[in-house]
Design a protein around this motif. Structure first.
Motif, short mmCIF file in Angstrom:
data_model
loop_
_atom_site.label_atom_id
_atom_site.label_comp_id
_atom_site.label_asym_id
_atom_site.label_seq_id
_atom_site.Cartn_x
_atom_site.Cartn_y
_atom_site.Cartn_z
N SER A 1 0.81 -1.23 0.00
CA SER A 1 0.00 0.00 0.00
C SER A 1 0.84 1.28 0.00
CB SER A 1 -0.92 0.03 1.23
OG SER A 1 -1.84 -1.05 1.19
N THR A 2 2.17 1.16 -0.01
CA THR A 2 2.98 2.39 0.03
C THR A 2 2.80 3.21 -1.25
OG1 THR A 2 4.93 1.14 -0.67
CG2 THR A 2 4.75 1.60 1.68
N ASN A 3 2.59 2.51 -2.38
CA ASN A 3 2.37 3.26 -3.63
C ASN A 3 1.00 3.94 -3.67
OD1 ASN A 3 4.87 2.76 -4.82
ND2 ASN A 3 4.23 0.73 -5.49
N CYS A 4 0.15 3.64 -2.69
CA CYS A 4 -1.17 4.31 -2.59
C CYS A 4 -1.04 5.58 -1.74
CB CYS A 4 -2.20 3.40 -1.92
SG CYS A 4 -2.24 1.74 -2.56
N GLY A 5 0.15 5.77 -1.13
CA GLY A 5 0.35 6.95 -0.30
C GLY A 5 0.26 6.66 1.20
N ILE A 6 0.14 5.38 1.55
CA ILE A 6 0.06 5.00 2.96
C ILE A 6 1.44 4.53 3.41
CG2 ILE A 6 -1.09 3.49 4.65
CD1 ILE A 6 -3.36 3.12 2.56
N PRO A 7 2.01 5.15 4.45
CA PRO A 7 3.35 4.70 4.85
C PRO A 7 3.32 3.29 5.44
CG PRO A 7 2.50 6.31 6.43
CD PRO A 7 1.50 6.23 5.30
N ASP A 8 4.43 2.54 5.28
CA ASP A 8 4.48 1.25 5.98
C ASP A 8 4.92 1.54 7.42
OD1 ASP A 8 7.21 1.64 5.82
OD2 ASP A 8 7.60 0.00 4.43
N PHE A 9 5.32 0.52 8.15
CA PHE A 9 5.65 0.73 9.56
C PHE A 9 7.13 0.87 9.80
CE2 PHE A 9 1.55 -1.28 9.35
CZ PHE A 9 0.81 -0.54 10.27
N ARG A 10 7.93 -0.03 9.19
CA ARG A 10 9.32 -0.15 9.61
C ARG A 10 10.36 0.35 8.61
NH1 ARG A 10 6.26 -4.07 11.46
NH2 ARG A 10 6.14 -4.27 13.72
N SER A 11 9.96 0.88 7.46
CA SER A 11 10.97 1.42 6.55
C SER A 11 11.63 2.62 7.23
CB SER A 11 10.34 1.86 5.22
OG SER A 11 10.08 0.74 4.42
N PRO A 12 12.99 2.65 7.22
CA PRO A 12 13.68 3.75 7.86
C PRO A 12 13.24 5.08 7.21
CG PRO A 12 15.23 2.08 7.06
CD PRO A 12 13.89 1.70 6.55
N LYS A 13 13.09 6.09 7.99
CA LYS A 13 12.69 7.46 7.58
C LYS A 13 11.22 7.59 7.21
CE LYS A 13 17.24 8.99 6.21
NZ LYS A 13 18.16 8.92 5.13
N THR A 14 10.73 6.75 6.26
CA THR A 14 9.35 6.95 5.79
C THR A 14 8.31 6.16 6.58
OG1 THR A 14 9.66 5.18 4.19
CG2 THR A 14 10.05 7.41 3.40
N GLY A 15 8.73 5.11 7.29
CA GLY A 15 7.79 4.24 8.01
C GLY A 15 7.11 4.97 9.17
N LEU A 16 5.89 4.54 9.49
CA LEU A 16 5.11 5.18 10.56
C LEU A 16 5.90 5.22 11.87
CD1 LEU A 16 2.18 6.25 11.32
CD2 LEU A 16 1.75 3.94 12.13
N TYR A 17 6.59 4.11 12.19
CA TYR A 17 7.28 4.04 13.48
C TYR A 17 8.46 5.01 13.60
CZ TYR A 17 4.46 -0.11 14.53
OH TYR A 17 3.41 -0.98 14.78
N SER A 18 8.93 5.57 12.48
CA SER A 18 10.01 6.57 12.55
C SER A 18 9.44 7.97 12.66
CB SER A 18 10.88 6.54 11.29
OG SER A 18 11.30 5.28 11.00
N ASN A 19 8.13 8.08 12.58
CA ASN A 19 7.53 9.41 12.50
C ASN A 19 6.48 9.67 13.57
OD1 ASN A 19 8.72 10.71 9.99
ND2 ASN A 19 8.18 8.68 9.26
N LEU A 20 6.72 9.14 14.75
CA LEU A 20 5.71 9.29 15.79
C LEU A 20 6.20 10.16 16.95
CD1 LEU A 20 4.33 5.62 15.95
CD2 LEU A 20 3.28 7.60 14.87
N GLN A 21 7.24 10.95 16.70
CA GLN A 21 7.82 11.76 17.78
C GLN A 21 6.75 12.59 18.49
OE1 GLN A 21 8.86 11.67 14.70
NE2 GLN A 21 11.02 11.16 14.63
N LYS A 22 5.80 13.13 17.68
CA LYS A 22 4.77 14.01 18.26
C LYS A 22 3.91 13.31 19.31
CE LYS A 22 1.61 12.89 14.50
NZ LYS A 22 0.76 13.19 13.44
N LEU A 23 3.92 11.97 19.30
CA LEU A 23 3.05 11.25 20.25
C LEU A 23 3.74 10.92 21.58
CD1 LEU A 23 1.27 8.72 17.83
CD2 LEU A 23 0.53 10.99 18.51
N ASN A 24 5.04 11.21 21.68
CA ASN A 24 5.78 10.95 22.92
C ASN A 24 5.61 9.54 23.46
OD1 ASN A 24 7.17 13.30 23.41
ND2 ASN A 24 5.31 14.33 24.17
N LEU A 25 5.79 8.57 22.61
CA LEU A 25 5.56 7.18 23.02
C LEU A 25 6.81 6.60 23.69
CD1 LEU A 25 3.98 6.07 19.63
CD2 LEU A 25 2.74 6.27 21.79
N PRO A 26 6.64 5.67 24.63
CA PRO A 26 7.82 5.03 25.24
C PRO A 26 8.57 4.18 24.23
CG PRO A 26 5.77 3.98 26.01
CD PRO A 26 5.37 5.19 25.21
#
Ligand code: OAD
Length: 269
Positions: A28-53
């Motif tokens: 689904s990344t070509n649909c514009g939805i980020p995956d989870f674990r790709s470095p830089k683009t994945g969702l898990y690299s972009n959650l700083q705003k949520l202050n998660l542990p």
């Protein structure tokens, strides 16, 4: 890669071919939805705003019970309906139209297999979906319209017991849907012509073991940007590993199959 694609096309064109898919966020990344674990683009690299542990906490049931805000900050963004399927999703549909699709196990919660027209009998949404919403304490169902309305005002709570509610997405710490186990019990004993594994890091269990458990008489195919899991640790001689963008791979494959126009027709529908 071209020789492997030709081998795959021959298998798919063979008599009574049976195809099973195991897919993840990469389709689904070509649909514009980020995956989870790709470095830089994945969702898990972009959650700083949520202050998660830790990044996965956003989908962790114990974290959600204490702090549902993190998930709800993302929920509206992730709600299905904004995106169109990729070529890969339509290829799954095309296999259905050609009567060779036997099953599609997906880890995705974007429902794009359904949007592409794959019938729900073939789809196993291993990590659940947004289709239903339940209270995490008393289990009372909340209809989606009410849920979405309440979400606009804050964090929705159960109208019966006031606990938090969440869509039936499988969070870490929760069991997978019964359909997953029921169908896998059956499918793991079956022989397929090919098992296409695509767009997944195969890092999340129990989904990650499915390609390892598939019958040795089934040819496994990996269409991913990188090698992963069993394809790396325990490769089979017959494995066909195609490391590239999965839509590019599918484009070449449908050309070899002579199905280019059929695929385009489905996309234009
Ligand atoms: P990941 O983000 O872990 O892995 C996506 C994989 O797809 C990576 O190997 C990418 O390199 C690859 N990829 C990305 N775009 C691609 C493309 N266009 N073509 C080919 N490969 C591409 O996503 P999943 O494996 O789906 O769980 O993650 C599994 C689960 O982890 C998710 O279902 C989610 C998450 O925590 C829950 O939400 C419960």
């Amino acid at each position: 890669m071209d020789a492997k694609l030709k081998e795959l096309a021959t298998l798919i064109k063979g008599r009574d071919a049976k195809v099973i898919f195991f897919v993840g966020a990469g389709i689904s990344t070509n649909c514009g939805i980020p995956d989870f674990r790709s470095p830089k683009t994945g969702l898990y690299s972009n959650l700083q705003k949520l202050n998660l542990p830790f990044p996965e906490a956003v989908f962790d049931i114990n974290y959600f019970k204490k702090n549902p805000k993190a998930f709800y900050t993302l929920a509206e963004e992730m709600y299905p309906g904004k995106y169109l399927p990729s070529k890969f999703h339509y290829f799954i549909r095309l296999c259905q139209e050609k009567n060779i699709l036997k099953r599609c196990y997906t880890q995705n919660i974007d429902a794009l297999e359904r949007v592409a027209g794959v019938h729900e009998d073939f789809i196993v949404e291993a990590h659940g979906s947004f289709a239903k919403v339940h209270c995490i304490k008393c289990g009372t169902e909340m209809d989606s319209v009410t849920w979405k309305k309440l979400m606009k005002k804050g964090i929705p709570r159960c109208q019966k017991c006031d606990s938090y509610v969440k869509p039936d997405i499988v969070f870490f710490g929760e069991p997978l849907p019964a359909k997953f186990f029921e169908l896998w019990e059956k499918d793991r004993k079956d022989d397929f012509t090919v098992a296409i594994v695509a767009g997944t890091s195969l890092e999340v269990y129990p989904f990650a073991v499915l390609p390892a458990e598939i019958s040795s008489r089934t040819t496994r195919v990996l269409m991913n940007r990188e090698i992963c899991a069993d394809f790396e640790d325990c490769p089979r001689k017959s494995d066909l590993v195609m490391l590239a963008d999965c839509d590019h791979t599918i484009t070449k494959l449908v050309d070899l199959l002579g199905w280019h126009d059929d695929l385009e027709k489905l996309i234009q529908e």
